[in-house]
Design an enzyme around this catalytic site. Structure first.
Site, PDB file in Angstrom:
ATOM      1  N   ASN A 120       0.845  -1.301   0.055  1.00 37.03           N
ATOM      2  CA  ASN A 120      -0.025   0.020   0.012  1.00 37.03           C
ATOM      3  C   ASN A 120       0.902   1.179  -0.016  1.00 37.03           C
ATOM      4  O   ASN A 120       0.266   2.098   0.394  1.00 37.03           O
ATOM      5  CB  ASN A 120      -0.851  -0.184   1.142  1.00 37.03           C
ATOM      6  CG  ASN A 120      -1.903   0.885   1.232  1.00 37.03           C
ATOM      7  OD1 ASN A 120      -2.229   1.521   0.107  1.00 37.03           O
ATOM      8  ND2 ASN A 120      -3.064   0.867   2.156  1.00 37.03           N
ATOM      9  N   ARG A 525       1.209  11.209   3.403  1.00 36.45           N
ATOM     10  CA  ARG A 525       0.034  10.509   3.844  1.00 36.45           C
ATOM     11  C   ARG A 525       0.098   9.115   4.513  1.00 36.45           C
ATOM     12  O   ARG A 525       0.966   8.446   3.988  1.00 36.45           O
ATOM     13  CB  ARG A 525      -0.959  10.219   2.487  1.00 36.45           C
ATOM     14  CG  ARG A 525      -1.442  11.819   2.176  1.00 36.45           C
ATOM     15  CD  ARG A 525      -2.357  12.516   2.839  1.00 36.45           C
ATOM     16  NE  ARG A 525      -2.662  13.606   2.569  1.00 36.45           N
ATOM     17  CZ  ARG A 525      -3.524  14.562   3.248  1.00 36.45           C
ATOM     18  NH1 ARG A 525      -4.376  14.153   4.129  1.00 36.45           N
ATOM     19  NH2 ARG A 525      -3.713  15.843   2.747  1.00 36.45           N
ATOM     20  N   ASP A 609     -15.936   0.126  -2.930  1.00 36.95           N
ATOM     21  CA  ASP A 609     -14.667   0.261  -3.591  1.00 36.95           C
ATOM     22  C   ASP A 609     -13.736  -1.046  -3.135  1.00 36.95           C
ATOM     23  O   ASP A 609     -13.446  -1.246  -2.384  1.00 36.95           O
ATOM     24  CB  ASP A 609     -14.164   1.357  -2.466  1.00 36.95           C
ATOM     25  CG  ASP A 609     -14.727   2.692  -2.740  1.00 36.95           C
ATOM     26  OD1 ASP A 609     -15.223   3.169  -3.903  1.00 36.95           O
ATOM     27  OD2 ASP A 609     -14.754   3.558  -1.697  1.00 36.95           O
ATOM     28  N   HIS A 652     -15.087   1.065  -7.532  1.00 36.86           N
ATOM     29  CA  HIS A 652     -14.017   1.994  -7.880  1.00 36.86           C
ATOM     30  C   HIS A 652     -12.579   1.352  -7.334  1.00 36.86           C
ATOM     31  O   HIS A 652     -12.505   0.761  -6.550  1.00 36.86           O
ATOM     32  CB  HIS A 652     -14.176   3.117  -6.808  1.00 36.86           C
ATOM     33  CG  HIS A 652     -13.065   3.942  -6.634  1.00 36.86           C
ATOM     34  ND1 HIS A 652     -12.581   4.792  -7.551  1.00 36.86           N
ATOM     35  CD2 HIS A 652     -11.934   4.086  -5.645  1.00 36.86           C
ATOM     36  CE1 HIS A 652     -11.300   5.537  -7.366  1.00 36.86           C
ATOM     37  NE2 HIS A 652     -11.126   5.121  -5.964  1.00 36.86           N
ATOM     38  N   HIS A 705      -4.548  13.736  -6.228  1.00 36.31           N
ATOM     39  CA  HIS A 705      -3.223  13.767  -5.403  1.00 36.31           C
ATOM     40  C   HIS A 705      -2.629  15.160  -5.357  1.00 36.31           C
ATOM     41  O   HIS A 705      -1.987  15.361  -4.523  1.00 36.31           O
ATOM     42  CB  HIS A 705      -2.317  12.502  -5.741  1.00 36.31           C
ATOM     43  CG  HIS A 705      -2.727  11.209  -5.433  1.00 36.31           C
ATOM     44  ND1 HIS A 705      -3.430  10.477  -6.645  1.00 36.31           N
ATOM     45  CD2 HIS A 705      -3.234  10.640  -4.316  1.00 36.31           C
ATOM     46  CE1 HIS A 705      -3.644   9.324  -6.115  1.00 36.31           C
ATOM     47  NE2 HIS A 705      -3.788   9.275  -4.852  1.00 36.31           N
TER      48      HIS A 705
HETATM   49  C1  LIG Z   1      -7.144   5.691  -1.061  1.00 32.05           C
HETATM   50  N1  LIG Z   1      -5.846   5.352  -0.503  1.00 32.05           N
HETATM   51  C2  LIG Z   1      -5.981   4.766   0.814  1.00 32.05           C
HETATM   52  C3  LIG Z   1      -5.088   3.850   1.012  1.00 32.05           C
HETATM   53  N2  LIG Z   1      -5.094   2.923   2.006  1.00 32.05           N
HETATM   54  C4  LIG Z   1      -6.057   3.064   3.246  1.00 32.05           C
HETATM   55  N3  LIG Z   1      -5.992   2.401   4.190  1.00 32.05           N
HETATM   56  N4  LIG Z   1      -6.833   4.265   2.945  1.00 32.05           N
HETATM   57  C5  LIG Z   1      -6.864   4.952   1.910  1.00 32.05           C
HETATM   58  O1  LIG Z   1      -7.638   5.715   1.751  1.00 32.05           O
HETATM   59  N5  LIG Z   1      -4.222   3.189  -0.025  1.00 32.05           N
HETATM   60  C6  LIG Z   1      -4.364   3.852  -1.344  1.00 32.05           C
HETATM   61  C7  LIG Z   1      -4.739   5.413  -1.012  1.00 32.05           C
HETATM   62  C8  LIG Z   1      -3.711   5.980  -0.497  1.00 32.05           C
HETATM   63  N6  LIG Z   1      -4.336   7.421  -0.316  1.00 32.05           N
HETATM   64  C9  LIG Z   1      -4.395   8.002   1.178  1.00 32.05           C
HETATM   65  C10 LIG Z   1      -4.920   9.169   1.068  1.00 32.05           C
HETATM   66  C11 LIG Z   1      -5.180  10.060   2.120  1.00 32.05           C
HETATM   67  C12 LIG Z   1      -4.725   9.392   3.183  1.00 32.05           C
HETATM   68  C13 LIG Z   1      -4.821  10.203   4.452  1.00 32.05           C
HETATM   69  O2  LIG Z   1      -5.364  11.422   4.401  1.00 32.05           O
HETATM   70  N7  LIG Z   1      -4.313   9.779   5.604  1.00 32.05           N
HETATM   71  C14 LIG Z   1      -4.582  10.736   6.757  1.00 32.05           C
HETATM   72  C15 LIG Z   1      -4.827   9.936   7.917  1.00 32.05           C
HETATM   73  C16 LIG Z   1      -6.312   9.513   8.052  1.00 32.05           C
HETATM   74  C17 LIG Z   1      -6.574   9.393   9.130  1.00 32.05           C
HETATM   75  O3  LIG Z   1      -6.785   8.056   9.810  1.00 32.05           O
HETATM   76  N8  LIG Z   1      -7.363  10.221   9.948  1.00 32.05           N
HETATM   77  C18 LIG Z   1      -7.770  10.003  11.499  1.00 32.05           C
HETATM   78  C19 LIG Z   1      -6.696  10.624  12.518  1.00 32.05           C
HETATM   79  C20 LIG Z   1      -6.389  12.118  11.923  1.00 32.05           C
HETATM   80  C21 LIG Z   1      -5.453  12.687  12.773  1.00 32.05           C
HETATM   81  O4  LIG Z   1      -4.236  12.634  12.373  1.00 32.05           O
HETATM   82  N9  LIG Z   1      -5.783  13.198  13.985  1.00 32.05           N
HETATM   83  C22 LIG Z   1      -4.845  13.884  14.946  1.00 32.05           C
HETATM   84  C23 LIG Z   1      -5.580  14.660  15.785  1.00 32.05           C
HETATM   85  C24 LIG Z   1      -6.478  15.580  15.103  1.00 32.05           C
HETATM   86  C25 LIG Z   1      -5.853  16.854  14.759  1.00 32.05           C
HETATM   87  O5  LIG Z   1      -5.459  17.503  15.610  1.00 32.05           O
HETATM   88  O6  LIG Z   1      -5.902  17.096  13.680  1.00 32.05           O
HETATM   89  C26 LIG Z   1      -3.926  12.853  15.478  1.00 32.05           C
HETATM   90  O7  LIG Z   1      -4.257  11.602  15.675  1.00 32.05           O
HETATM   91  O8  LIG Z   1      -2.926  13.343  16.183  1.00 32.05           O
HETATM   92  C27 LIG Z   1      -9.058  10.818  11.415  1.00 32.05           C
HETATM   93  O9  LIG Z   1      -9.317  11.616  10.646  1.00 32.05           O
HETATM   94  O10 LIG Z   1      -9.709  10.514  12.619  1.00 32.05           O
HETATM   95  C28 LIG Z   1      -3.289  11.393   6.991  1.00 32.05           C
HETATM   96  O11 LIG Z   1      -3.288  12.744   7.702  1.00 32.05           O
HETATM   97  O12 LIG Z   1      -2.065  10.945   6.569  1.00 32.05           O
HETATM   98  C29 LIG Z   1      -3.889   8.334   3.231  1.00 32.05           C
HETATM   99  C30 LIG Z   1      -3.809   7.412   2.079  1.00 32.05           C
HETATM  100  N1  HCS Z   2     -14.611   6.126  -1.159  1.00 30.43           N
HETATM  101  C1  HCS Z   2     -13.229   6.206  -1.269  1.00 30.43           C
HETATM  102  C2  HCS Z   2     -12.341   5.798  -2.150  1.00 30.43           C
HETATM  103  C3  HCS Z   2     -11.059   5.890  -2.078  1.00 30.43           C
HETATM  104  S1  HCS Z   2      -9.924   4.788  -3.024  1.00 30.43           S
HETATM  105  C4  HCS Z   2     -12.708   8.013  -1.233  1.00 30.43           C
HETATM  106  O1  HCS Z   2     -13.453   8.552  -1.817  1.00 30.43           O
HETATM  107  O2  HCS Z   2     -12.054   8.214  -0.510  1.00 30.43           O
HETATM  108 ZN    ZN Z   3      -9.526   5.572  -4.863  1.00 27.67          ZN
END
Ligand SMILES: CN1c2c(nc(N)[nH]c2=O)NC[C@@H]1CNc1ccc(C(=O)N[C@@H](CCC(=O)N[C@@H](CCC(=O)N[C@@H](CCC(=O)O)C(=O)O)C(=O)O)C(=O)O)cc1
Ligand code: HCS
Ligand code: ZN
Length: 769
Positions: A120, A525, A609, A652, A705
Site C-alpha cells: 500500500n 499521507r 470500493d 472504484h 493527489h
Molecule cells: C485511497 N487510499 C487509501 C489507501 N489505504 C487506506 N487505508 N486508505 C486509503 O484511503 N491506499 C491507497 C490510497 C492512499 N491514499 C491515502 C489518501 C489519504 C490518506 C490520508 O489522508 N491519511 C491521513 C490519516 C487519515 C486518518 O486516519 N485520520 C484520522 C486521524 C487524523 C489525525 O491525524 N488526528 C490527529 C488529531 C486531530 C488533529 O489535531 O488534527 C492525531 O491523531 O494526532 C481521523 O481523521 O480521525 C493522513 O493524515 O495522513 C492516506 C492514504
Molecule cells: N470512497 C473512497 C475511495 C478511495 S479509494 C474515497 O472517496 O476516499
Molecule cells: Zn480511490
C-alpha cells in the site's frame, strides 16, 4: 559471526513527525532549513534506534522526504524539463514532481505515482524521455546521508534502487516512446560514479535493491542485469561491495540472472514470503557469496516466530557457515509502524503478539545471536516461545457462528438476479440519469475541523450526540455544495470516516486497532491499518445512519459508500494463521448485510470500493494468481449480489493498469466502474473496446493527489480522448479517486470545471442524436 541487518526503517517518526514537518513546509509555516533539519533529526533518531538494538548493518539513504524512487530521479538528474525549467529550489522541484506545484506563476502537475509492488506504499514513477540523459547531482543524497551517519559515529550501508529496477519501474513520458530499459547504457556509468563517491566517503558495502527480480521479466529487462553488474564488477575495489536485495517474492524463476551478480558480495532474499526458496538459493550462491536471509517480516506486525526463523537460519548456516549468513528483515520496514511502545490501549494479551519496526530491529539482532549462541539470549527466546504459544491457543481467534455461516454460502449468492441489460433498464427508469453522468468517488475534504472533532469524540471530550450533530452538519454542507455544483449522483462525503478501511475495521468483530501505528502510504499521507486477529462478523449496521440521512436531504440519487472485502483485507494487517481467502469471505458476508441494509433504507446506488484488488494480485502469472482472482472476485460478488436489479452497484479502483487482469474486473459484474485515468495514457482504455466491455465506466478525469486545479479545457481534452475508446452512453465523468486530501476551494474549482466539461459533451451529443 552471524551479522544482523535491516533493509530500511520507516521514515515518519514516532508521532508522524515527518508528515507534520512536510505539511507545515507546504503551508509556508516553516522554512526549508527547518524542514531539512527535521529530516536530519529523524534520520539520526532512526539510526540510533537500530544501533541501540544491536543491529550490525544499518541502512542509510532509506529516508526520503517524499519517496525514495523520487530521490533517485533527482540525484540522477532524470527530472523532466517541465520541472527543471521552473528554476525552483531543489527541494521545491522535488516536491513539485511528487505533488505538483501551482504557486508563484508556476503550474506543473505531479509525476505519476503508483503502487510499490503489492504493498500500500506508492512510489513516483521515473518518467523518461526519448533523448534522456543522466548525470550525478552535486553532493548526492546517498553520500550526504552516509556522511551524516558517519559523523554521528554510525557506519551505515547505503541503500540504492538498482539500475535495472529503476528503469523497469519507470515509463516513457507522454510524447516519448523510449523503452526505459534501453537507457541502461546511459545510466550505469552514473551509478558507477555514485558508488565510487560512496566508497570515497568510506562506505564499504551498499545494498542495491533489485526487487523486479521477483517478477516475470521481459527478456530485455532480464538481459539488462548482465551488462549493468559487469560494469560494477569492472569498477573492482573502487566501489563498495554490493549486496543485491530482492523482496516480496521468490527469485527461483530468475536464477539464470544470478551469474550477473557473481562479483556481488551477497544476495538478499525474502524468506517470509517464500521460505522454500532458501535451499535452491543457497545452491546458486558463488563460493564466497553471502546470503542475507530475510526472516523478520517487513510487511506485517506479528511477532517473529523465533523457532521457525532459527530453523531456516540453521539450514543456511549449515550450508554456508556463520560468516556467510546475515539475519535480515524480509524487506524494508517502511511498511510497518514505528513502535509498539506507543500503543497504550491494546488488550494486554494481544499486545504481546505484535512487533513493529522498533521491535523488529531487536528481533533481527536477537536472532543473529541466537543462531550461534542461544544461551546468550535465552530469556528472549523463552518469552518469544510463550507469546507464540499464547496466540496459538487464544480463544479470540475462533467464532463458530462465523464458520457456520461460511459453510452455508451457496454459489447462487454470488450472482445478481438478472444480467446487465435487464438491470440497466430498471436502473435507468429508477435513477433518471443524464448522458455523461457526473459523480465523485465518495470522500470530500477531511478538514482539520473534522479531525479535531473526531479526536475530541475519541477522547470523550464531546458526546456521541454532539459528534453526530457535527457530522450531520458536514453532510448538509457536502449536499449543498453538490447542489451548487450540479452533480448528478451525490455522495455524503464520508466525514465520519477516519479512513476507508480503519472505519470498517472499528465496526467489525475480529479486529483490534492501534492509536499510533501509522504507515506511510504516499508522500506525507499515512494509514493506520486495523489488525485482524480473529473471525470477522458485523455486530450492527456500519454506514446506514449517515447514508440514510444524506439521502433524506438530497434531491438527486445518493450513493452509499462501502469498502469492499478485498480492500478491507489488504489494507488491514491480516492474520497469518488463516488463509486470506477465508478472512476475505468473512468480510464479504459482513458487507453483504450492509449492502442489503442500505438498499432497504432507500439507497439505490451503492459503491463498493476495491482499490486494492489489483495490489493483491500475486506478482507472477500462474496458478497462484488464478486462485487469488477466483476468491477475490467471488468475495466482491458475494458482498454485492444481494440487491434488486434496480439498485446500481458501482465499484472504484484508483489505478489504470487493467491489461493483465481485465477479465477479473469484468467478472465483478459491477454496473459502473470508476477507475483512475487522468495521469496515464487514455490508450489504456482500449482494452474496454477490445474486450467489448458492456457496462458503464468512469475513467478519472483529474488527479486528486495534487492541489492543482485543472482548467476546463484540460477536462474537455481528456474526455475527448476517452471518447476515442468508450461509447458516450457508457461514460461517466468523475475524478480519479476520493477528495479527502484536498481543500474545499480546490475541490469546488476542479469540480466546477469537471461538471462544465460534462455538460459541454452532454449538449454536443444531444445535438448529434
Ligand atoms: C485511497 N487510499 C487509501 C489507501 N489505504 C487506506 N487505508 N486508505 C486509503 O484511503 N491506499 C491507497 C490510497 C492512499 N491514499 C491515502 C489518501 C489519504 C490518506 C490520508 O489522508 N491519511 C491521513 C490519516 C487519515 C486518518 O486516519 N485520520 C484520522 C486521524 C487524523 C489525525 O491525524 N488526528 C490527529 C488529531 C486531530 C488533529 O489535531 O488534527 C492525531 O491523531 O494526532 C481521523 O481523521 O480521525 C493522513 O493524515 O495522513 C492516506 C492514504
Ligand atoms: N470512497 C473512497 C475511495 C478511495 S479509494 C474515497 O472517496 O476516499
Ligand atoms: Zn480511490
Amino acid at each position: 559471526m552471524v551479522q544482523s541487518s535491516v533493509l530500511g526503517f520507516p521514515r515518519m517518526g514516532v508521532l508522524r513527525d515527518l508528515k507534520k514537518a512536510n505539511e507545515a513546509y507546504w503551508a509556508d509555516k516553516i522554512s526549508q532549513e527547518a524542514l531539512l533539519e527535521e529530516g536530519k533529526r529523524l534520520r539520526l533518531a532512526h539510526w540510533k534506534i537500530q544501533k541501540d538494538a544491536g543491529v550490525d548493518i544499518i541502512p542509510s539513504n532509506d529516508f526520503a522526504h517524499y519517496d525514495h524512487v523520487l530521490d533517485h530521479i533527482q540525484f540522477f538528474n532524470a527530472v523532466p524539463e517541465r520541472y527543471t525549467k521552473q528554476k525552483l529550489s531543489p527541494l521545491d522541484e522535488y516536491f513539485a514532481m511528487g505533488r505538483g506545484h501551482q504557486k508563484g506563476g508556476v503550474d506543473v502537475p505531479a509525476l505519476e505515482m503508483v503502487k510499490w509492488f503489492d504493498s500500500n506504499y506508492h512510489y513516483v514513477k521515473p518518467t523518461l524521455q526519448d533523448n534522456q540523459t543522466f548525470s550525478l547531482a552535486e553532493n548526492p543524497k546517498p553520500v550526504r546521508e552516509f556522511l551524516e551517519a558517519k559523523e554521528a559515529g554510525i557506519i551505515t550501508r547505503p541503500v540504492l534502487v538498482g539500475p535495472v529496477s529503476f528503469l523497469a519501474l519507470g515509463k516513457a513520458d507522454r510524447g516519448s516512446s523510449v523503452n526505459p530499459i534501453s537507457l541502461l547504457d546511459k545510466l550505469v556509468p552514473v551509478y558507477v560514479e555514485l558508488l565510487k563517491a560512496l566508497k570515497a566517503a568510506g562506505a564499504e558495502n551498499v545494498q542495491i535493491d533489485e526487487p523486479t527480480l521477483v517478477f516475470d521479466l521481459a527478456p530485455e529487462v532480464k538481459a539488462a542485469f548482465k551488462p549493468a553488474y559487469e560494469a560494477f564488477a569492472a569498477a573492482g575495489d573502487a566501489i563498495p561491495s554490493l549486496v543485491v536485495a530482492t523482496y516480496f517474492g521468490d527469485i527461483v524463476h530468475n536464477f539464470d540472472v544470478l551469474p550477473a551478480f557473481s562479483a556481488a558480495k551477497g544476495i538478499h532474499v525474502d524468506l517470509v514470503r517464500n521460505p522454500e526458496q532458501l535451499e535452491p538459493v543457497i545452491k546458486q550462491l558463488g563460493p564466497s557469496q553471502i546470503l542475507s536471509a530475510g526472516v523478520v517480516d517487513g510487511r506485517n506486525i506479528w511477532k517473529n516466530d523465533f523457532a521457525k526463523s532459527l530453523d531456516l537460519l540453521q539450514t543456511a548456516i549449515k550450508a554456508l557457515g556463520e560468516d556467510r549468513v546475515i539475519v535480515a528483515t524480509s524487506s524494508s520496514l517502511l511498511h510497518t509502524p514505528h513502535t509498539l511502545a506507543s500503543e497504550k490501549k491494546l488488550p494486554t494479551d494481544v499486545y504481546e503478539w505484535f512487533s513493529f519496526a522498533s521491535e523488529k530491529v531487536k528481533e533481527v539482532a536477537i536472532l543473529a545471536k541466537a543462531v550461534t549462541n542461544p544461551e546468550a539470549v535465552r530469556a528472549e527466546l523463552d518469552a518469544n516461545a510463550a507469546a507464540i504459544k499464547a496466540r496459538a491457543e487464544s480463544t479470540r481467534t475462533n467464532d463458530p457462528k462465523v464458520k457456520e455461516r461460511q459453510a452455508a454460502v451457496t454459489p447462487e449468492q454470488h450472482n445478481r438476479k438478472s444480467g446487465f441489460d435487464t438491470r440497466y433498464a430498471q436502473q435507468k427508469k429508477h435513477l433518471s440519469l443524464p448522458l455523461f453522468p457526473t459523480t465523485t468517488i465518495g470522500s470530500f475534504p477531511q478538514t482539520s475541523e473534522i479531525r479535531v472533532q473526531r479526536n475530541k469524540f475519541t477522547k470523550g471530550e464531546i458526546s456521541a450526540e454532539e459528534y453526530d450533530n457535527f457530522i450531520k452538519k458536514e453532510i448538509d454542507l457536502a449536499v449543498s455544495i453538490q447542489d451548487e455544483l450540479d452533480l448528478d449522483v451525490y455522495v455524503h462525503g464520508e466525514p465520519e470516516r477516519n479512513d476507508m478501511v480503519q472505519y470498517f475495521g472499528e465496526r467489525l468483530n475480529g479486529y483490534v486497532f492501534t492509536t499510533h501505528a501509522w504507515v506511510q502510504s504516499y508522500g506525507s499521507r499515512c494509514v493506520r491499518p486495523p489488525i485482524i486477529v480473529g473471525d470477522i462478523s458485523r455486530p450492527a449496521p456500519m454506514t446506514v445512519k449517515e447514508s440514510k440521512y444524506a439521502a433524506s436531504i438530497s434531491k438527486k440519487p445518493m450513493k452509499g459508500m462501502l469498502t469492499g472485502p478485498v480492500t478491507c483485507l489488504r489494507w488491514s494487517f491480516p492474520r497469518v494463521d488463516v488463509h486470506q481467502s477465508v478472512q476475505c469471505q468473512q468480510l464479504a458476508l459482513a458487507l453483504r448485510d450492509e449492502v442489503v441494509d442500505l438498499e432497504a433504507n432507500g439507497i439505490y446506488v451503492i459503491q463498493v470500493d476495491e482499490p486494492a484488488l489489483r495490489e493483491g494480485l500475486p506478482l507472477r502469472k500462474g496458478s497462484e494468481r488464478d486462485a487469488y482472482l477466483e476468491w477475490a472476485v467471488n468475495s466482491f460478488k458475494l458482498a454485492t449480489a444481494g440487491v434488486e436489479d434496480s439498485t446500481q452497484i458501482h465499484s472504484h479502483f484508483c489505478y489504470s493498469e487493467f491489461q493483465d487482469f481485465f477479465h477479473a474486473i469484468a467478472a465483478l459484474d459491477a454496473d459502473v466502474l470508476s477507475i483512475e485515468n487522468s495521469k496515464s495514457d487514455a490508450k489504456l482504455l482500449k482494452v474496454f473496446i477490445d474486450e467489448a466491455y458492456p457496462r458503464h465506466i468512469g475513467p478519472g478525469v483529474y488527479d486528486i493527489h495534487s492541489p492543482r486545479v485543472p482548467a476546463e479545457e484540460e477536462f474537455k481534452q481528456r474526455i475527448e480522448e476517452m471518447l476515442e475508446f468508450l461509447r458516450p452512453e457508457q461514460l461517466w465523468i468523475n475524478p480519479d479517486c476520493g477528495l479527502k486530501t484536498r481543500k474545499w476551494d480546490e475541490v469546488k474549482g476542479a469540480l466546477t470545471h469537471m461538471v462544465n466539461a460534462a455538460k459541454y459533451f452532454r449538449e454536443k451529443y444531444a445535438n448529434k442524436a
